[in-house]
Design a protein around this motif. Structure first.
Motif, mmCIF file in Angstrom:
data_model
loop_
_atom_site.group_PDB
_atom_site.id
_atom_site.type_symbol
_atom_site.label_atom_id
_atom_site.label_comp_id
_atom_site.label_asym_id
_atom_site.label_seq_id
_atom_site.Cartn_x
_atom_site.Cartn_y
_atom_site.Cartn_z
ATOM 1 N N LYS A 15 -3.209 42.720 36.891
ATOM 2 C CA LYS A 15 -3.060 43.983 37.632
ATOM 3 C C LYS A 15 -3.921 45.118 37.077
ATOM 4 C CE LYS A 15 1.088 42.828 39.781
ATOM 5 N NZ LYS A 15 1.448 42.986 41.184
ATOM 6 N N GLY A 16 -4.515 44.883 35.919
ATOM 7 C CA GLY A 16 -5.346 45.938 35.334
ATOM 8 C C GLY A 16 -4.549 47.059 34.676
ATOM 9 N N TYR A 17 -3.263 46.829 34.393
ATOM 10 C CA TYR A 17 -2.476 47.859 33.702
ATOM 11 C C TYR A 17 -2.901 47.921 32.229
ATOM 12 C CZ TYR A 17 0.932 47.134 37.545
ATOM 13 O OH TYR A 17 1.544 47.003 38.751
ATOM 14 N N THR A 18 -2.644 49.059 31.597
ATOM 15 C CA THR A 18 -2.798 49.153 30.145
ATOM 16 C C THR A 18 -1.410 48.944 29.554
ATOM 17 O OG1 THR A 18 -4.516 50.788 30.472
ATOM 18 C CG2 THR A 18 -3.616 50.609 28.258
ATOM 19 N N THR A 19 -1.278 48.008 28.644
ATOM 20 C CA THR A 19 0.050 47.734 28.086
ATOM 21 C C THR A 19 0.061 48.001 26.579
ATOM 22 O OG1 THR A 19 -0.402 45.397 27.673
ATOM 23 C CG2 THR A 19 0.518 45.960 29.831
ATOM 24 N N TYR A 20 1.224 48.377 26.093
ATOM 25 C CA TYR A 20 1.389 48.697 24.662
ATOM 26 C C TYR A 20 2.542 47.862 24.117
ATOM 27 C CZ TYR A 20 -1.138 52.756 26.423
ATOM 28 O OH TYR A 20 -2.037 53.576 27.049
ATOM 29 N N LEU A 21 2.235 46.986 23.180
ATOM 30 C CA LEU A 21 3.255 46.119 22.569
ATOM 31 C C LEU A 21 3.423 46.509 21.103
ATOM 32 C CD1 LEU A 21 2.442 44.428 25.113
ATOM 33 C CD2 LEU A 21 2.764 42.409 23.715
ATOM 34 N N PRO A 22 4.660 46.793 20.682
ATOM 35 C CA PRO A 22 4.838 47.151 19.274
ATOM 36 C C PRO A 22 4.806 45.924 18.365
ATOM 37 C CG PRO A 22 6.962 47.149 20.403
ATOM 38 C CD PRO A 22 5.921 46.768 21.434
ATOM 39 N N LYS A 23 4.414 46.152 17.115
ATOM 40 C CA LYS A 23 4.517 45.072 16.120
ATOM 41 C C LYS A 23 5.991 44.684 15.976
ATOM 42 C CE LYS A 23 0.379 46.016 13.535
ATOM 43 N NZ LYS A 23 -0.209 47.084 12.723
ATOM 44 N N PHE A 24 6.241 43.450 15.536
ATOM 45 C CA PHE A 24 7.615 42.935 15.511
ATOM 46 C C PHE A 24 8.575 43.801 14.697
ATOM 47 C CE2 PHE A 24 5.434 39.049 16.838
ATOM 48 C CZ PHE A 24 6.219 38.747 17.947
ATOM 49 N N GLU A 25 8.097 44.356 13.584
ATOM 50 C CA GLU A 25 9.026 45.115 12.732
ATOM 51 C C GLU A 25 9.544 46.376 13.424
ATOM 52 O OE1 GLU A 25 5.752 44.502 11.879
ATOM 53 O OE2 GLU A 25 5.049 46.032 10.467
ATOM 54 N N TYR A 26 8.878 46.801 14.516
ATOM 55 C CA TYR A 26 9.324 48.013 15.213
ATOM 56 C C TYR A 26 10.030 47.703 16.536
ATOM 57 C CZ TYR A 26 6.165 50.022 11.777
ATOM 58 O OH TYR A 26 5.544 50.362 10.608
ATOM 59 N N THR A 27 10.379 46.430 16.764
ATOM 60 C CA THR A 27 11.072 46.079 18.004
ATOM 61 C C THR A 27 12.582 46.195 17.819
ATOM 62 O OG1 THR A 27 11.003 43.732 17.428
ATOM 63 C CG2 THR A 27 9.236 44.564 18.844
ATOM 64 N N THR A 28 13.159 45.390 16.938
ATOM 65 C CA THR A 28 14.610 45.476 16.705
ATOM 66 C C THR A 28 14.910 46.724 15.863
ATOM 67 O OG1 THR A 28 14.296 43.934 14.909
ATOM 68 C CG2 THR A 28 15.137 43.018 16.942
ATOM 69 N N ASP A 29 16.206 47.031 15.721
ATOM 70 C CA ASP A 29 16.594 48.302 15.109
ATOM 71 C C ASP A 29 16.002 48.487 13.713
ATOM 72 O OD1 ASP A 29 17.914 48.897 17.376
ATOM 73 O OD2 ASP A 29 19.921 48.487 16.605
ATOM 74 N N ASN A 30 15.477 49.692 13.483
ATOM 75 C CA ASN A 30 14.839 50.002 12.205
ATOM 76 C C ASN A 30 14.824 51.516 12.033
ATOM 77 O OD1 ASN A 30 11.974 51.182 13.010
ATOM 78 N ND2 ASN A 30 12.474 49.561 14.456
ATOM 79 N N ALA A 31 14.708 51.972 10.786
ATOM 80 C CA ALA A 31 14.720 53.422 10.559
ATOM 81 C C ALA A 31 13.338 54.039 10.703
ATOM 82 C CB ALA A 31 15.290 53.728 9.173
ATOM 83 N N ALA A 32 12.278 53.217 10.717
ATOM 84 C CA ALA A 32 10.926 53.770 10.877
ATOM 85 C C ALA A 32 10.821 54.531 12.194
ATOM 86 C CB ALA A 32 9.894 52.637 10.827
ATOM 87 N N MET A 33 11.452 53.967 13.229
ATOM 88 C CA MET A 33 11.389 54.635 14.541
ATOM 89 C C MET A 33 12.188 55.944 14.520
ATOM 90 S SD MET A 33 13.804 52.112 16.810
ATOM 91 C CE MET A 33 15.610 52.307 16.839
ATOM 92 N N ILE A 34 13.248 55.991 13.716
ATOM 93 C CA ILE A 34 14.026 57.234 13.586
ATOM 94 C C ILE A 34 13.176 58.281 12.863
ATOM 95 C CG2 ILE A 34 16.196 58.247 12.680
ATOM 96 C CD1 ILE A 34 16.507 55.984 14.877
ATOM 97 N N ALA A 35 12.381 57.797 11.899
ATOM 98 C CA ALA A 35 11.540 58.705 11.118
ATOM 99 C C ALA A 35 10.465 59.351 11.998
ATOM 100 C CB ALA A 35 10.901 57.943 9.959
#
Ligand code: KG4
Ligand code: ZN
Length: 339
Positions: A295-315
């Motif tokens: 479809k020509g979309y631009t997609t953004y996939l996070p690295k695995f450590e930022y998928t399941t719950d983690n405090a980095a995303m809270i930071a």
């Protein structure tokens, strides 16, 4: 400007996590998983709070040690104040407040769901090291939520679709439970699906309007399908596990992808990110990559450590609020559901 150091704490469900961030760079991200729930087929809230109590001091100490900083360098403390399990949230909240008073630091409250989305803005968070360009859409798929979010900037997000019953992660976990696969079943279904034929069994797609989702019908159809086949062959699940996992995963992924495509059409925004625990799913990740080509979309996939719950995303979510001087008072109370 001096570097901004954030200590972040995540305790909304069954993972105790602490991270240290310097500007947009993660210096440490410690996650203690709670094994106590494995025998119960789901998270037991009371056991989760107790495990958070045991974990929180060593996890925070380890995060500071690994980041190789001194507590006195911290600029602020960010913590998840919801949505989540109340007892679990209270542990993180109380600890964050106590430490903030002790170190005389400002406090920042973070919405867990917004943090999943903002994880994409951590330095090098994406698999291609590309950061989303605003506005973009985010498919947030976790154990408790399934939403399509329009993101205009870090503090402006609008939920444009969500599940009317079960979340996508719940669909994985409940399907797994029916097949006697231990909790959390999502990652195990993903693993077994790799050896299975995704076209072997066909499960129905829900007919939900707009950009909303429904997964409870799928769970029921899996239950009846297995009941009928087990009546004929008591080893049906064991003999067909890989194909069952592959077919169930294919169904969940295609329900998600259909709505994502509709959201792109409706909004005219061809940039889509995925976030949340289910964004670790290899079938979903591949389907997103395929959308780039088909479809020509631009997609953004996070690295695995930022998928399941983690405090980095809270930071990182706390960092954006810090830049806006958006601090919390000691009176803040946690909340279980988004208003
Ligand atoms: O975001 P998360 O860690 O916690 C919540 O906020 O809910 O998501 C946990 C969910 C669980 O339902 C788990 O089964 C699912 O994410 N999950 C997966 C995979 N890894 C985690 N589902 C499918 N495939 C995976 N690889
Ligand atoms: Zn989550």
């Amino acid at each position: 400007m001096n570097p901004v150091y954030i200590l972040a704490i995540e305790s909304s469900c069954d993972d105790t996590s602490a991270a240290i961030l310097c500007n947009k760079q993660i210096l440490s991200n410690i996650v203690a998983n709670q094994e106590v729930h494995r025998n119960f087929g789901g998270v037991v809230p009371e056991l989760a709070s107790r495990a958070h109590l045991q974990n929180i001091i060593p996890v925070v100490a380890q995060a500071i040690h690994k980041a190789n900083i001194n507590k006195n360098q911290l600029s602020a403390i960010a913590y998840t104040n919801g949505p989540g399990l109340l007892g679990s949230l209270l542990v993180g909240t109380s600890f964050a407040k106590g430490l903030a008073i002790g170190l005389n630091l400002p406090l920042i409250t973070v919405n867990h769901l917004e943090a999943h989305v903002l994880a994409h803005f951590i330095d090098n968070a994406g698999i291609n090291n590309n950061t989303p360009e605003f506005p973009f859409l985010c498919l947030l798929v976790s154990g408790g939520h399934t939403q399509i979010i329009r993101v205009d900037n870090p503090s402006q997000m609008e939920i444009i679709g969500s599940t009317i019953d079960d979340a996508a992660g719940e669909a994985f976990d409940k399907a797994a439970k029916i097949m006697n696969i231990p909790y959390p079943g999502g990652p195990l279904i993903d693993k077994m699906a790799k050896n299975g034929n995704p076209d072997r069994f066909v499960f129905p797609h829900p007919s939900v309007t707009d950009l909303n989702f429904s997964f409870s019908g799928l769970k029921t159809s899996i239950l009846y399908f297995l009941r009928d086949n087990l009546a004929i062959d008591t080893e049906f699940i064991e003999k067909n596990k890989d194909d069952l996992c592959a077919s169930i995963q294919k169904t969940i992924v295609s329900i998600l992808i259909n709505k994502v495509c509709k959201a792109v059409k409706d909004t005219g925004i061809p940039r889509i990110a995925i976030a949340g625990g289910v964004s670790a799913n290899s079938g979903l990740r591949q389907a997103f990559i395929d959308l780039e080509h088909s479809k020509g979309y631009t997609t953004y996939l996070p690295k695995f450590e930022y998928t399941t719950d983690n405090a980095a995303m809270i930071a990182i979510a706390g960092y954006f609020k810090y830049l806006n001087n958006n601090f919390a008072s000691l009176d803040e109370v946690p909340f279980t559901r988004n208003k």
